[in-house]
Motif scaffolding. Structure first.
Motif, mmCIF file in Angstrom:
data_model
loop_
_atom_site.group_PDB
_atom_site.id
_atom_site.type_symbol
_atom_site.label_atom_id
_atom_site.label_comp_id
_atom_site.label_asym_id
_atom_site.label_seq_id
_atom_site.Cartn_x
_atom_site.Cartn_y
_atom_site.Cartn_z
ATOM 1 N N THR A 1 56.823 77.656 70.823
ATOM 2 C CA THR A 1 55.414 78.060 70.480
ATOM 3 C C THR A 1 55.236 79.206 70.615
ATOM 4 O OG1 THR A 1 54.659 75.884 71.542
ATOM 5 C CG2 THR A 1 53.239 77.597 71.228
ATOM 6 N N VAL A 2 54.682 79.913 69.476
ATOM 7 C CA VAL A 2 54.109 81.074 69.380
ATOM 8 C C VAL A 2 52.495 81.160 69.346
ATOM 9 C CG1 VAL A 2 53.751 83.065 67.864
ATOM 10 C CG2 VAL A 2 56.010 81.915 67.631
ATOM 11 N N PHE A 3 51.965 81.755 70.382
ATOM 12 C CA PHE A 3 50.788 81.832 70.850
ATOM 13 C C PHE A 3 50.013 83.362 70.203
ATOM 14 C CE2 PHE A 3 52.211 79.295 74.228
ATOM 15 C CZ PHE A 3 51.270 78.354 74.176
ATOM 16 N N VAL A 4 48.799 83.069 69.598
ATOM 17 C CA VAL A 4 48.328 84.451 69.090
ATOM 18 C C VAL A 4 46.764 84.290 69.590
ATOM 19 C CG1 VAL A 4 49.316 84.960 67.090
ATOM 20 C CG2 VAL A 4 47.259 83.288 66.727
ATOM 21 N N HIS A 5 46.142 85.484 69.984
ATOM 22 C CA HIS A 5 44.927 85.471 70.913
ATOM 23 C C HIS A 5 44.214 86.843 70.611
ATOM 24 C CE1 HIS A 5 43.276 87.277 74.697
ATOM 25 N NE2 HIS A 5 42.445 86.242 74.526
ATOM 26 N N ASP A 6 42.795 86.546 70.562
ATOM 27 C CA ASP A 6 41.677 87.473 70.634
ATOM 28 C C ASP A 6 40.443 87.024 70.921
ATOM 29 O OD1 ASP A 6 40.983 86.501 68.088
ATOM 30 O OD2 ASP A 6 40.397 88.211 67.411
ATOM 31 N N VAL A 7 39.691 88.016 71.302
ATOM 32 C CA VAL A 7 38.242 87.666 71.833
ATOM 33 C C VAL A 7 37.243 88.546 70.891
ATOM 34 C CG1 VAL A 7 36.368 87.893 73.611
ATOM 35 C CG2 VAL A 7 39.037 87.540 74.316
ATOM 36 N N LEU B 1 48.423 91.183 61.440
ATOM 37 C CA LEU B 1 47.399 91.025 60.476
ATOM 38 C C LEU B 1 46.757 89.555 60.800
ATOM 39 C CD1 LEU B 1 49.013 91.907 57.202
ATOM 40 C CD2 LEU B 1 47.576 93.314 58.462
ATOM 41 N N GLY B 2 46.141 89.611 62.144
ATOM 42 C CA GLY B 2 45.239 88.556 62.530
ATOM 43 C C GLY B 2 45.914 87.380 63.023
ATOM 44 N N GLY B 3 47.228 87.460 63.210
ATOM 45 C CA GLY B 3 48.092 86.193 63.738
ATOM 46 C C GLY B 3 48.037 85.463 62.514
ATOM 47 N N ARG B 4 47.900 85.533 61.289
ATOM 48 C CA ARG B 4 48.061 84.615 60.283
ATOM 49 C C ARG B 4 49.725 84.093 60.074
ATOM 50 N NH1 ARG B 4 45.308 86.713 56.212
ATOM 51 N NH2 ARG B 4 46.372 85.437 54.721
ATOM 52 N N ILE B 5 49.608 82.947 59.427
ATOM 53 C CA ILE B 5 50.997 82.400 58.948
ATOM 54 C C ILE B 5 51.410 83.144 57.653
ATOM 55 C CG2 ILE B 5 52.217 80.485 58.160
ATOM 56 C CD1 ILE B 5 51.129 78.817 60.252
ATOM 57 N N GLN B 6 51.902 84.065 57.614
ATOM 58 C CA GLN B 6 52.314 84.633 56.310
ATOM 59 C C GLN B 6 53.225 83.900 55.353
ATOM 60 O OE1 GLN B 6 51.054 87.249 54.984
ATOM 61 N NE2 GLN B 6 52.289 87.974 53.583
ATOM 62 N N ARG B 7 54.401 83.130 55.799
ATOM 63 C CA ARG B 7 54.933 82.300 54.960
ATOM 64 C C ARG B 7 55.301 80.979 55.774
ATOM 65 N NH1 ARG B 7 60.941 83.860 52.191
ATOM 66 N NH2 ARG B 7 60.668 82.027 50.538
ATOM 67 N N ALA B 8 55.331 79.906 55.066
ATOM 68 C CA ALA B 8 55.809 78.468 55.628
ATOM 69 C C ALA B 8 56.745 77.770 54.460
ATOM 70 C CB ALA B 8 54.459 77.849 55.740
ATOM 71 N N THR C 1 38.405 89.629 62.542
ATOM 72 C CA THR C 1 39.746 90.173 62.940
ATOM 73 C C THR C 1 40.875 89.824 62.057
ATOM 74 O OG1 THR C 1 40.092 88.594 64.588
ATOM 75 C CG2 THR C 1 39.216 90.811 65.614
ATOM 76 N N THR C 2 40.454 89.328 60.801
ATOM 77 C CA THR C 2 41.476 88.943 59.885
ATOM 78 C C THR C 2 42.760 89.859 59.523
ATOM 79 O OG1 THR C 2 41.969 87.531 57.931
ATOM 80 C CG2 THR C 2 40.153 89.420 57.880
ATOM 81 N N PHE C 3 42.381 91.241 59.550
ATOM 82 C CA PHE C 3 43.243 92.361 59.275
ATOM 83 C C PHE C 3 43.256 93.235 60.482
ATOM 84 C CE2 PHE C 3 44.494 95.927 56.528
ATOM 85 C CZ PHE C 3 45.165 95.370 55.490
ATOM 86 N N MET C 4 43.178 92.672 61.516
ATOM 87 C CA MET C 4 43.266 93.519 62.575
ATOM 88 C C MET C 4 44.711 92.909 63.688
ATOM 89 S SD MET C 4 39.399 94.211 63.800
ATOM 90 C CE MET C 4 39.776 94.939 65.267
ATOM 91 N N PRO C 5 45.065 93.631 64.472
ATOM 92 C CA PRO C 5 46.184 93.152 65.429
ATOM 93 C C PRO C 5 45.568 92.151 66.323
ATOM 94 C CG PRO C 5 46.254 95.574 65.264
ATOM 95 C CD PRO C 5 45.158 95.243 64.579
ATOM 96 N N VAL C 6 46.457 91.289 66.825
ATOM 97 C CA VAL C 6 46.074 90.155 67.875
ATOM 98 C C VAL C 6 47.145 90.298 68.833
ATOM 99 C CG1 VAL C 6 44.644 88.809 66.399
ATOM 100 C CG2 VAL C 6 46.812 88.248 66.755
#
Length: 712
Positions: free
Chosen positions: A146-152, A78-85, A128-133
């Motif tokens: 480190t966790v990296f998330v990425h898209d173009v 889901l866009g590489g969002r932080i779901q919980r902190a 891409t907020t609701f798409m896979p990255v």
């Protein structure tokens, strides 16, 4: 006591989820759609227009980071969002934790969810907020992970990487943003991190003490802050209302700090004495914003739309290279912009007066008493807290600070004016962690709201016409076009080089390469009117691009070489000279030219990939591998380099499986990588790569066929 090491892992999690419909198969062209104050165009992305009313359990592949103090869950699907902190020290979710995925049609492409931290770029809300990255985990030498998330972004070609890092002994999330323009033309972007925060009658948005005015989207309206005294969002606050308090805002309302010289913004719940802070250098992160649906009936309806049981929230958005929405910044061709921001829990401090990623303080002066509170994000043995009156130290004490040990004290101080008092926090070595001096209390004049652009014929000068057209392009305006401003300028001065160059670029973006070429040549005629060597060679570079896209490679080569005479265009010009040399099979010449380009911009990822390809073509295998490893240290999602490593080693020992997993059979990723190869004339390599993708896009077969045709 030994601290817990940082853990990073992937795990399946089950989250109740309301489903969404299938993306529309037909392309949607929304040229004049307004979205969040700028263009709502979406092509080539599809739109989803259906949200289901029933929920069912759905399994997501989540990535976790955890240390002694906090635990973080990230959802790459889901866009590489932080779901919980989650703050482990007091059981507090310092970002709003939505236990259900319940989308509403709020996003640019349709579905959008509340909660967590959403990362919005290159516009708001992110396409891409609701798409896979893409994502990966990296272990660092200092024990952090480190966790990296990425898209173009497929609309504008800008590439974004966010690296979320936890350190063994720090109670904060470090986020390193890395933005890169993969295209040969200037692009615009904004970056707003969007943390949601749970709210109730006890919560307050904590803006820095120098924020006296806030502004609406596009700076269309302005209000005093924190005590509003006029009409804002059609709500009358003339009696004086504290709009930093959620309970006082009954209608949907957005406000952004007009300016601040502090590095923080946050929120605090006085009921549980805990909150969240964002910390980043205000010189590159000026954006500080609150959004709420409001505490009235409308807001409560939206609470029900977006969650089942988790109640209301606000957004405390933080802008990097931007202070308003929309407020776009240029990212020049092949330019990289990097930045660091921190999200951290804090406790007991209340209304923060100053903060860094290391410490948070509050100083309350009342009735000749100074109340001092200090929180630290890591263990600080023998720290000192001092108080100064007119520069003279009147109090100091040693104390231990940590995420679980908050310093609180009250001291008598005979001050006449609050700005005479200064509070200083130092570590055991005497290094200043934080300082604060109260500000003079003055009633500053409110800034003027922004004004709409005048019609072209009402603008006095050509420079203003040029700048207005450029502004419309930069802000991706939905209802104004830049064309009339450029054309009015050329009507007044048919040779204006600035406008010819800008209008030519606009035409080139639209695929009108021949028309763009005419304007670049006209710009060059004016620029070389007195001197054959202009001060800036951008028009030569753009002419080279227009000819390159018309497949006039000899003409492009000449134009690019002329552009390389000026420092400003050397990086770009040498890149394309190297690409043309590669197309001609002149690999040695190409390698020499790309090296010159990378001297100017060593983080041009496309240039780095081309260098590895050229070294491989020359049989310089060890050198190619050296380049590849360097490239992946700069950008772990450089798929040209990963592909080249596979070509050298074969599938067995090359990280083939890792590359395939990262690329996820994503048609757009394969097509993007193949187009890089094709730009350099490497058609066989492009076709071979596309054959390996199992994506659904019909363009895969189209490009693959073209690649085999061109490779003979």
């Amino acid at each position: 006591m030994a601290l817990m090491e940082v853990k990073a892992w992937e795990e399946d999690v089950v989250i109740p989820t309301y489903g969404v419909g299938e993306p529309d198969k037909n392309p949607v062209f929304l040229e004049k759609r307004v979205y969040q104050g700028s263009s709502g165009k979406v092509y080539p992305y599809p739109i989803i227009e259906k949200i289901f009313d029933e929920k069912e359990d759905k399994t997501y592949r989540a990535v976790f980071l955890e240390n002694e103090y906090i635990k973080v869950m990230i959802l790459p699907e889901l866009g590489g969002r932080i779901q919980r902190a989650y703050d482990k020290t007091n059981g507090y979710d310092f970002v709003y934790y939505n236990h259900v995925i319940k989308p509403a049609l709020v996003g640019l492409l349709g579905p959008w969810i509340s909660g967590g931290i959403e990362f919005n770029w290159p516009q708001h809300h992110r396409p891409t907020t609701f798409m896979p990255v893409d994502h990966m985990i990296r272990e660092n030498p200092d024990g952090s992970k480190t966790v990296f998330v990425h898209d173009v972004d497929q609309m504008y070609g800008t590439k974004g990487i966010a690296g979320f890092t936890l350190y063994p002994d720090k109670a904060y999330i470090e986020i390193r943003g890395q933005l890169y323009n993969r295209t040969p033309l200037p692009q615009t972007f904004l970056w707003w991190a969007n943390p949601a925060v749970a709210v109730n009658d006890n919560t307050q948005s904590i803006f820095p003490p120098d924020v006296h005015a806030v502004m609406d989207h596009g700076k269309r309206d302005v209000s005093r802050f924190p005590i509003a005294t006029g009409v804002y969002y059609k709500k009358d606050y003339s009696e004086g209302v504290d709009i930093s308090r959620y309970k006082n805002i009954p209608v949907p309302t957005s406000y952004m700090a007009e300016k601040s010289e502090f590095d923080f913004v946050g929120g605090y719940d006085y009921g549980v004495e805990a909150g969240i802070l964002h910390v980043a250098d205000h010189h590159i992160s000026p954006g500080k914003k609150q959004w709420t649906w409001g505490c009235g009936d409308f807001g409560k309806a939206w609470d029900r739309n977006l969650t089942d049981e988790d109640g209301p929230y606000i957004e405390l958005m933080t802008g990097v290279f931007t202070d308003n929405q929309p407020d776009f910044t240029w990212l020049k061709p092949y330019e990289e912009k990097v930045f660091t921001q921190y999200f951290m829990p804090y406790k007991a401090v209340g209304e923060v007066k100053n903060a860094s990623q290391e410490a948070v303080l509050n100083l309350v002066l009342k009735d000749k008493t100074a109340e001092m509170i200090v929180y630290a994000s890591s263990e600080q043995k023998d720290a000192s807290v001092s108080l100064y009156l007119k520069g003279e130290k009147i109090f100091s004490c040693k104390t231990d600070l940590s995420p679980t040990k908050v310093y609180q004290n009250k001291v008598s101080v005979d001050y006449k004016k609050e700005p005479d008092v200064t509070m200083v926090v130092e570590d055991s070595r005497g290094h200043v962690l934080l300082t604060y001096t109260p500000l003079e209390k003055t009633m500053e004049k409110l800034p003027e709201p922004a004004k709409a652009a005048l019609d072209p014929e009402k603008i006095l000068t050509n420079e203003e016409l040029y700048l207005t057209g450029l502004h419309i392009e930069q802000y991706r305006h939905a209802t104004y076009d830049p064309d009339p401003y450029y054309l009015e300028g050329l009507k007044r001065d048919p040779g204006d080089s600035r406008i010819h160059n800008a209008y030519g670029c606009l035409l080139m973006r639209r695929g009108q390469f021949k028309e763009g070429e005419k304007h670049f040549r006209a710009a060059i005629r004016r620029l070389t009117w007195k001197n054959p060597n202009p001060y800036n060679s951008e028009a030569y570079y753009n002419l080279g691009l227009a000819l390159f896209y018309q497949k006039d490679y000899d003409g492009a080569y000449d134009a690019f070489y002329k552009a390389a005479w000026c420092r400003e265009q050397q990086e770009l010009a040498y890149y394309y000279l190297a690409a043309i040399s590669c197309r001609k099979g002149e690999y040695g010449k190409g390698l020499e030219l790309i090296e010159r380009s990378l001297i100017r911009n060593s983080h041009n990822i496309k240039g780095r990939g081309l260098r590895a390809v050229l070294a491989g073509k020359l049989g310089q295998t060890e050198k190619a591998l050296e380049y590849i490893e360097e490239n992946l240290s700069v950008d772990p999602f450089d798929y040209v380099s990963r592909r080249e490593r596979c070509r050298i080693f074969g599938k067995e020992e090359s990280g083939w499986n890792e590359m395939s997993a990262l690329m996820r059979d994503n048609s757009d990723t394969y097509l993007m990588t193949a187009r890089d190869y094709m730009e350099w004339g490497c058609y066989q390599e492009a076709a071979g790569l596309l054959r390996e993708c199992h994506g659904k896009s019909p363009l895969l077969a189209y490009y693959e066929g073209y690649g085999w045709l061109k490779s003979g």
